[in-house]
Design an enzyme around this catalytic site. Structure first.
Site, PDB file in Angstrom:
ATOM      1  CE1 TYR A  27      -4.352  -1.058  -0.247  1.00 46.97           C
ATOM      2  CE2 TYR A  27      -3.357  -2.965   0.817  1.00 46.97           C
ATOM      3  CZ  TYR A  27      -4.396  -2.390   0.107  1.00 46.97           C
ATOM      4  OH  TYR A  27      -5.466  -3.151  -0.264  1.00 46.97           O
ATOM      5  CG  ASN A  82     -11.776   4.821  -8.430  1.00 47.45           C
ATOM      6  OD1 ASN A  82     -11.902   3.596  -8.523  1.00 47.45           O
ATOM      7  ND2 ASN A  82     -11.973   5.639  -9.447  1.00 47.45           N
ATOM      8  CG  HIS A  99     -14.525   0.044  -2.292  1.00 41.87           C
ATOM      9  ND1 HIS A  99     -14.409  -0.480  -3.559  1.00 41.87           N
ATOM     10  CD2 HIS A  99     -15.673  -0.472  -1.795  1.00 41.87           C
ATOM     11  CE1 HIS A  99     -15.438  -1.275  -3.822  1.00 41.87           C
ATOM     12  NE2 HIS A  99     -16.230  -1.281  -2.765  1.00 41.87           N
ATOM     13  CB  CYS A 125      -5.996  -0.015  21.293  1.00 40.47           C
ATOM     14  SG  CYS A 125      -5.875  -0.255  19.513  1.00 40.47           S
TER      15      CYS A 125
END
Ligand code: OAD
Length: 251
Positions: free
Chosen positions: A71, A106, A123, A154
């Site tokens: 990514y 997109n 998305h 967390c």
């Protein structure tokens, strides 16, 4: 190069009069910016990369570093690219019609970059982040990280805030998308294969409200039998459509 497209007079009239238009965009809308699509063409992402490894929570849990890096690479590629004329035509349409809603699958942020005001992202967005427990994470604090950081709240892993397979769509985004689809008078799908649910249900909602269904796509798709099809590339068809509807060239 897409040939000159002929437009149905009914479509031109519907677009001139429409109070409420939806542009529903998929990967094909960003293809001419240089962003690879998922399913068509030789450099499509899901031809070269295994969905299970790169677009599922299981894949991330198996190898967070690999997914994070993938990514990061996509994010850097997109950051070097820009909206194309299709995004710009869509953004300018809001000067002409009372309500123009962009619903996009997109994650590249190009509609917002082009100036569209009302963009529903189904998305997610590759430039946004959250942790595995859904705490939002400030992009600038993790954007350049070489490995998935830990959430400051967390301690769980941080991931891109995009929707992976088997994950639900953001509820509020989908609810709004459904509501606007039911209300619109023209629904124009741009560069969508219509193979991914539940996003691909939206045209059915629009049709149930009586909307004129249109698609812009250079290739055949399963949407061909439901929509008036403008066969060509988004970046070539949309300026022609602008000219046909508004009687002025798009520039
Ligand atoms: P796809 O890759 O499935 O389909 C892209 C569509 O764009 C195809 O129908 C192409 O023919 C068309 N296309 C290609 N170039 C075009 C151009 N220049 N102008 C117009 N159309 C063009 O992409 P999506 O339909 O967006 O989801 O895929 C839907 C979802 O599947 C994506 O959001 C992604 C993917 O897996 C997730 O990752 C959750």
């Amino acid at each position: 190069m897409t040939d000159t497209v002929t437009f149905d007079e009914g479509l031109i009239k519907a677009l001139r009069e429409a109070e409420n238009i939806i542009f529903f965009t998929g990967a094909g809308a960003s293809a001419e910016s240089g962003v690879p699509t998922f399913r068509t063409g030789t450099d499509s992402l899901w031809v070269d990369f295994d969905v299970e490894d790169y677009a599922t929570l299981d894949g991330f849990n198996r190898n967070p570093q690999k997914v994070w890096q993938w990514y990061k690479g996509r994010r850097e590629n997109m950051a070097a690219l820009q909206p194309n004329v299709a995004h710009h035509v869509i953004a300018r349409w809001q000067e002409k019609a009372p309500r123009v809603t962009v619903i996009t699958q997109n994650i590249d942020n190009f509609h917002q970059d082009a100036g569209s005001d009302l963009v529903i992202e189904l998305h997610g967005n590759i430039h946004h982040f959250k942790c595995l427990n859904d705490h939002p994470v400030e992009s600038s604090s993790v954007d350049n990280s070489e490995e998935p950081p830990l959430c400051e709240i967390c301690g769980s892993l941080v991931r891109p805030d995009v929707v992976w397979f088997n994950e639900p769509l953001p509820q509020e985004a989908f609810d709004h998308a459904e509501m606007f689809s039911r209300e619109c008078s023209v629904f124009i799908a741009v560069g969508c294969s219509m193979e991914v649910q539940p996003a691909a249900f939206l045209p059915a909602f629009a049709a149930s409200g009586g909307a004129y269904l249109v698609q812009i796509n250079p290739e055949a798709s399963i949407f061909d039998k439901y929509a008036y099809t403008l066969r060509g590339k988004a970046g070539e068809v949309l300026p022609q459509l602008w000219q046909a509807v508004w009687g002025e060239s798009f520039n």
